[in-house]
Structure formats: C-alpha cells, structure tokens
Design an enzyme around this catalytic site. Sequence first.
Site, PDB file in Angstrom:
ATOM      1  N   GLU A 286       0.836  -1.207   0.000  1.00 41.15           N
ATOM      2  CA  GLU A 286       0.000   0.000   0.000  1.00 41.15           C
ATOM      3  C   GLU A 286       0.872   1.260   0.000  1.00 41.15           C
ATOM      4  O   GLU A 286       1.853   1.345   0.732  1.00 41.15           O
ATOM      5  CB  GLU A 286      -0.894  -0.011   1.236  1.00 41.15           C
ATOM      6  CG  GLU A 286      -1.761   1.226   1.400  1.00 41.15           C
ATOM      7  CD  GLU A 286      -2.490   1.252   2.731  1.00 41.15           C
ATOM      8  OE1 GLU A 286      -3.447   2.026   2.852  1.00 41.15           O
ATOM      9  OE2 GLU A 286      -2.094   0.498   3.648  1.00 41.15           O
ATOM     10  N   LYS A 351      -9.393   2.665  -3.129  1.00 46.39           N
ATOM     11  CA  LYS A 351      -9.916   2.165  -1.859  1.00 46.39           C
ATOM     12  C   LYS A 351     -11.308   2.735  -1.634  1.00 46.39           C
ATOM     13  O   LYS A 351     -11.510   3.949  -1.659  1.00 46.39           O
ATOM     14  CB  LYS A 351      -8.976   2.552  -0.717  1.00 46.39           C
ATOM     15  CG  LYS A 351      -9.338   1.916   0.624  1.00 46.39           C
ATOM     16  CD  LYS A 351      -8.305   2.247   1.693  1.00 46.39           C
ATOM     17  CE  LYS A 351      -8.625   1.549   3.005  1.00 46.39           C
ATOM     18  NZ  LYS A 351      -7.632   1.863   4.062  1.00 46.39           N
ATOM     19  N   CYS A 404      -5.464  -2.323   2.634  1.00 43.78           N
ATOM     20  CA  CYS A 404      -5.385  -2.210   4.083  1.00 43.78           C
ATOM     21  C   CYS A 404      -6.539  -2.954   4.750  1.00 43.78           C
ATOM     22  O   CYS A 404      -6.764  -4.125   4.479  1.00 43.78           O
ATOM     23  CB  CYS A 404      -5.339  -0.735   4.486  1.00 43.78           C
ATOM     24  SG  CYS A 404      -4.934  -0.469   6.235  1.00 43.78           S
TER      25      CYS A 404
END
Length: 530
Positions: A286, A351, A404
């Site tokens: 990430e 995301k 994440c």
Amino acid sequence: MERLAGRIILLWGWRRALVAFLAGALAVLGQAPYDFFAACFISFPLLVWLLDGATGEASGSLFRRLLPAFAVGWWFGFGYFLAGLWWIGSALLVEADEFAWALPFAVVGIPFALAFFYGFATLVARLLWSSDIGRIAALAFGFGLTEWLRGFLFTGFPWNAIGYAAMPVPLLMQSVSVTGMIGMNVLAVFLFSLPALLVARRHLRLGAALFVLLASAHVGFGYIRLAAPEKPAERSLDVRIVQPAVDLSEKWDASVRDRIFATLLGLSAKAPDPGHGKPQLILWPETSVPFLFTERPDALTALGDMLADGQMLIAGVVREEGGSAASTDSRYYNSVVAINDRGEITDAVDKVHLVPFGEYLPFGDLLNRFGIAQLVAGPVTFAAGNERHAISLPGGIRALPFICYEVIFPDLVAVDATSAQLIVNVTNDAWFGDTPGPYQHFRQAQIRAVENGLPLLRAANNGISAVVDPRGRIVDALAIDARGAIDVKVPISGQAVVSSAQRRINGMLIMLLFALVGALLNVRQRLRVN
C-alpha cells in the site's frame, strides 16, 4: 467451582465492574498473536455468572432491570477492546510532536465507544435470559447479533470479532467456509460459555454433549478438508511479493524518495529464488510508491525498463485526479494500479472503505472548525473510490484487490470474490510496529482466503507479507521488519465450499436458531414461575 460461581454472582458495584473488565481483557488472549483460546473458556463463564447476578430492580422499569446487564457487558467490552486495541496508539507516536496529544482519545476513546456494542449484546441476552443452557444460547445470540452489527454500523469495524479466537490454526479455520463469520461468532461464544454449566445440575449432560458434538465437528471438518486432495490446478501464476521495510519517518521525505524507489526496483528485479521461474506478477505494498506519478512520469519509464516482457506490477500508490499537485480541486485516492512492461498504467482500483480520521475526516467541515483536521494522518486526505473490480493478470487470471483494512470485512470480500481467482491485499502496518495489530490484521486476511476458497497474496510495507492458500495455510511469508521478496508459484484451483450467499444464509440461520432456543426456554421458565 460452585463456591466461585456463587461469589461472582453476588458481586455488585465496582467489584462486579472490575471482574467484568478483567474477564474481557483475558479474552483477548484468544486472538492473534497469542492464540491462547483456552482463556476464553474462563472469561465467558465469568461473564455468564456476572450476568446471572445482574438482575436489576424487579419492581423497576424495563430499563432499570436491564441496566446492570448492559453495564456488565460494557465493562467486559471495555476490557476486551482496551487490551486488544491499545496498539492503535503506536501510529500517533510515529510523529509524536504532532499527534501525541490525541493518544488518550485513540487508546481509551475507541475501546470506550466499541464497548457499547458488547453492552448491547448482554442487554439482548438478558432479555432472553433463563436458567442453565438457555442463558448460554441467549448470550451466543446476543454476541452474534452484535458482532454482525459491528461490521457495518458507523462505517463498521469488525476487528477481533470473537469468532477469530476459535480459529488459531488452519485445522480450526475450515468451518468458517460453511458458517461464515456470522455463524462462527455465535458458535464460538456458545462453546466458550458452556463451562458455566459445570455448577448446574440441570442441563449439565446436555451441555457436555453439545460441547463434544460441536467441538468434534469443528475439528473433524477441518481435518477432513485439509486431508482432502486439492482440485487439480487449471493454471498457475508465478508471483513475487516485495516487502521494502521503509521507515515511516522517511516515507514522505522528498530527499529520500529516489532511494526508496530504487529499493523497490532492486527487490523487484533480482534473480528468481532457486526453483522458481521469472515472476509474471510483482506485488508492492500500500502507498509504496513515494510520489505521485503525475509529478514523476519518469518513474513509469523506469518501471517499464525494469519489467520484463509479459510481466505486470501491481503497486499501491497515491493517485491524483482532477488537476495538478498544486490544484485546490485535486482529489487523491489510496489506490492500486496495474502497470505493464511498457510502463503504462492499464488499470486502477481505488480504496472504497476508508479509515475514519486516518484517511478522511468525517463531518470534515464541522470538525475543522474545532481544529480536529490534524488527526488525519498522511500527506493528504483521501477520497473514497466508487467501486471495486477485479484486475486482469497474465494468463487470464483475475485478482480482486483490497487495500489495508478493507480485507477485515467478510461481506465486502465475499460479495466481490465471485469475480476473481485471487485475493490481493496490500497494506502498510508499519504504523503499528511489532505490536499485536499487524498479527491480528494478517489473521483476518488469512480467514478471508478460507471463507472464499481463494489464494491470498499479501504485500505489507514492514510485514506480514505472505502467500496463503485457499485453506488458510501459509505457503511463504516475510516476518515483520524484514526487507526482501518472496517468490511463489500460486496454483489457481481453489473454490469456496459454499457460495457467499449460502454462507451468509447459514450464518443467519445459526444465529436465529440460538435466538429461538433462548426465547423458548425463557418463555418456558416464565410460565413455570407464574
């Protein structure tokens, strides 16, 4: 045992609150990295006995009768979440000069708020409370309902759900492929609470029989599934996962960005490990690229030069949209991008489920007036993506990326996993150092592989980077703070035991079954009393 239970039942005031708090803290030992699930067979019977004594005023209103049970659950939850989430404060110490003031709000405030969920769980259980095994079923339903609600209310945060304590090793993970986390949470609380019946005369044999039956089914199904031959691989994918172990103090330092990028390139270009072919896919963590590609188009050229013919890179980046870096109307996304051997970005996935206060500020316009904007960590505030889709990899394989903590949401992963043959999780857990947090995060990602019957590729900046097979077994991994890369040939053959829809139905049916048992035994007891 009877004397101990009697003393616990008779506790009140601060003594009852203290025991509930300690019981909750003890239950955390069942979670990663400790995996001492036997502690839950102590903490949950203590909770049952505390609730036995939390009767409230018989002549009072319903609220006054249920308030003691809510308080017991709240204190249990406060102990559980405080002991299980204290490591969140580590992120605020990375830039202590700026964020240390918020440490008490994170370390104490988050557990304080999450404890209300467990207060609600014990309140619901107390509504259905009866003697002996009925109260065990009621408690299992209350926690199952609450853990399900915790997954989506107020943006959702199903971290360290009780069910994970029943799945410390692959042998004990396989049942979740049928029950889902909804059912696993219910069954785990039921099993952990059954020792409370050791002080009862009635239902003791029934409780023992149910314990043996459910525990045997849990272990037996795991043994059968792990021993069963795997489906022949339709194809395979040679993968390299890079773990750069970048120090967060240097992450966004402009003077060292080129060095960080060179480290990533070097780990990606090194010769394959013995016995492995040239990687078809390289995976970076990430936000691993330390600059915007809009500012450094030469970086894409360097990536094209590094990648061999047919290779693909999936990298975590900060993606800009809507203007130049200096534009006030620019939007930034926490994204993964696919880059081909010509240095071209062929796909991007943003995301969708952002971390409140970590990646964006809820009610930002209002809270900015109170100076709370500085709680948002990182160089920018992110915008949420609109949708997630699978990325096409070499060989026609499709991978579904989760950035994440998106991977901790079972329903989020299950909804999309039907469109892919791989789950990809990129993360940066370096904020939390070598604390329980990264281990807990990895365990939850590991369970997503088992639930969906798909291999998991995980790249983390400082660990734990790993390849996990569809049955939850770790094929290869890099430890926390290790710098390096792992090469793995991933067979593409996994498939879920049941569909995500059926798994959800199974979990709901299990939860409703325990609610029905608790309600029926509660009604029967009321009729007998009257």
